[in-house]
Design an enzyme around this catalytic site. Structure first.
Site, PDB file in Angstrom:
ATOM      1  N   LYS A  11       0.826  -1.210   0.000  1.00  0.00           N
ATOM      2  CA  LYS A  11       0.000   0.000   0.000  1.00  0.00           C
ATOM      3  C   LYS A  11       0.864   1.264   0.000  1.00  0.00           C
ATOM      4  CE  LYS A  11      -2.779  -1.800   3.457  1.00  0.00           C
ATOM      5  NZ  LYS A  11      -3.990  -2.059   4.301  1.00  0.00           N
ATOM      6  N   TYR A  51     -12.400  -2.867  -1.105  1.00  0.00           N
ATOM      7  CA  TYR A  51     -12.714  -2.945   0.328  1.00  0.00           C
ATOM      8  C   TYR A  51     -14.227  -2.913   0.596  1.00  0.00           C
ATOM      9  CZ  TYR A  51      -7.869  -2.598   2.015  1.00  0.00           C
ATOM     10  OH  TYR A  51      -6.548  -2.844   2.323  1.00  0.00           O
ATOM     11  N   ASN A 114      -0.717   0.086   7.812  1.00  0.00           N
ATOM     12  CA  ASN A 114      -0.174  -1.251   8.085  1.00  0.00           C
ATOM     13  C   ASN A 114       0.432  -1.924   6.852  1.00  0.00           C
ATOM     14  OD1 ASN A 114      -2.549  -1.864   6.820  1.00  0.00           O
ATOM     15  ND2 ASN A 114      -3.369  -3.148   8.456  1.00  0.00           N
ATOM     16  N   HIS A 117      -1.756  -5.468   2.073  1.00  0.00           N
ATOM     17  CA  HIS A 117      -3.017  -6.214   2.031  1.00  0.00           C
ATOM     18  C   HIS A 117      -2.742  -7.617   1.528  1.00  0.00           C
ATOM     19  CE1 HIS A 117      -7.134  -7.416   1.098  1.00  0.00           C
ATOM     20  NE2 HIS A 117      -6.635  -7.900  -0.030  1.00  0.00           N
ATOM     21  N   GLU A 128     -10.648 -10.392  -5.706  1.00  0.00           N
ATOM     22  CA  GLU A 128      -9.674  -9.283  -5.669  1.00  0.00           C
ATOM     23  C   GLU A 128      -8.687  -9.355  -6.830  1.00  0.00           C
ATOM     24  OE1 GLU A 128      -8.055  -9.675  -1.739  1.00  0.00           O
ATOM     25  OE2 GLU A 128      -9.938  -9.071  -0.778  1.00  0.00           O
TER      26      GLU A 128
HETATM   27  N1  UDP Z   1      -8.345  -0.772   9.088  1.00  0.00           N
HETATM   28  C1  UDP Z   1      -8.297   0.416   9.791  1.00  0.00           C
HETATM   29  N2  UDP Z   1      -8.858   0.465  11.038  1.00  0.00           N
HETATM   30  C2  UDP Z   1      -9.475  -0.616  11.593  1.00  0.00           C
HETATM   31  C3  UDP Z   1      -9.536  -1.804  10.874  1.00  0.00           C
HETATM   32  C4  UDP Z   1      -8.969  -1.867   9.629  1.00  0.00           C
HETATM   33  O1  UDP Z   1      -7.736   1.398   9.318  1.00  0.00           O
HETATM   34  O2  UDP Z   1      -9.964  -0.505  12.740  1.00  0.00           O
HETATM   35  C5  UDP Z   1      -7.754  -0.832   7.758  1.00  0.00           C
HETATM   36  C6  UDP Z   1      -6.370  -1.483   7.730  1.00  0.00           C
HETATM   37  O3  UDP Z   1      -5.576  -0.820   6.741  1.00  0.00           O
HETATM   38  C7  UDP Z   1      -6.696  -2.902   7.297  1.00  0.00           C
HETATM   39  C8  UDP Z   1      -7.819  -2.666   6.323  1.00  0.00           C
HETATM   40  O4  UDP Z   1      -8.585  -1.612   6.908  1.00  0.00           O
HETATM   41  O5  UDP Z   1      -5.562  -3.523   6.700  1.00  0.00           O
HETATM   42  C9  UDP Z   1      -8.717  -3.833   6.073  1.00  0.00           C
HETATM   43  O6  UDP Z   1      -9.148  -4.369   7.309  1.00  0.00           O
HETATM   44  P1  UDP Z   1      -9.182  -5.942   7.566  1.00  0.00           P
HETATM   45  O7  UDP Z   1      -9.904  -6.200   8.826  1.00  0.00           O
HETATM   46  O8  UDP Z   1      -9.687  -6.616   6.328  1.00  0.00           O
HETATM   47  O9  UDP Z   1      -7.637  -6.300   7.803  1.00  0.00           O
HETATM   48  P2  UDP Z   1      -6.557  -7.066   6.923  1.00  0.00           P
HETATM   49  O10 UDP Z   1      -7.292  -8.131   6.132  1.00  0.00           O
HETATM   50  O11 UDP Z   1      -5.869  -6.046   6.047  1.00  0.00           O
HETATM   51  O12 UDP Z   1      -5.606  -7.664   7.935  1.00  0.00           O
HETATM   52 MG    MG Z   2      -8.998  -8.003   4.990  1.00  0.00          MG
END
Ligand code: UDP
Ligand code: MG
Length: 152
Positions: A11, A51, A114, A117, A128
């Site tokens: 990202k 998303y 973070n 993805h 995706e």
């Molecule tokens: N995210 C965020 N705040 C939150 C939860 C998620 O900013 O409280 C963002 C973060 O960048 C995360 C993305 O939304 O990677 C997608 O969330 P998901 O729960 O799918 O996590 P991932 O699959 O990326 O671990």
């Molecule tokens: Mg996710």
């Protein structure tokens, strides 16, 4: 040990911090193969589609802004159980809880930045990959190499 494909995004913060090579290396040294790779400036529509499961959540708008604020690097990995394996390489969503040795555990501090993805299921991966890549852009490795890398 199914051979799977998964969608990875390095990202905006990964690109800005010069961590794309490091991130790719971590998947490659695990034995996963890159079969598609591109630098993309995502539109808001693409980000929202990617998303979609998070639409309506409090962090959604900020998340769309984050992944559209600069180009990102999208890639498809192929390998044995790569969907779960890539998620392990990436680490927990909240970097503070991510294990040291994972990408997030080694390089990130906050959930809103973070770095990476990774698809979370076979259905998500198929959906995706279709958002970011045309099938013609995916170049599978030769079967002989694939079988050499994997033994159950
Ligand atoms: N995210 C965020 N705040 C939150 C939860 C998620 O900013 O409280 C963002 C973060 O960048 C995360 C993305 O939304 O990677 C997608 O969330 P998901 O729960 O799918 O996590 P991932 O699959 O990326 O671990
Ligand atoms: Mg996710």
């Amino acid at each position: 040990m199914p051979i799977e494909r998964t969608l990875i995004l390095a990202k905006a913060d990964a690109v800005a911090r010069g961590l794309v090579g490091e991130i790719l290396t971590r998947f490659e040294r695990r034995g996963f193969t890159v079969i598609g790779l591109k630098l993309v400036q995502p539109t808001s529509a693409t980000a929202k589609r990617h998303y979609a499961e998070h639409e309506g959540k409090p962090f959604f708008d900020g998340l769309v802004e984050y992944i559209t604020c600069s180009p990102l690097v999208a890639f498809v990995l192929e390998g044995s159980d790569v969907i779960e394996g890539a998620r392990a390489v990436i680490g927990a969503t909240n970097p503070i809880k991510a294990a040291p040795g994972s990408i997030r555990g080694d390089f990130a501090q906050t959930i809103g930045r973070n770095l990476v993805h990774g698809s979370d299921s076979a259905d998500s991966a198929a959906r995706e990959i279709g958002i970011w890549f045309d099938e013609s852009e995916l170049l599978a490795r030769p079967p002989a190499l694939a079988s050499w890398l994997i033994a159950s």
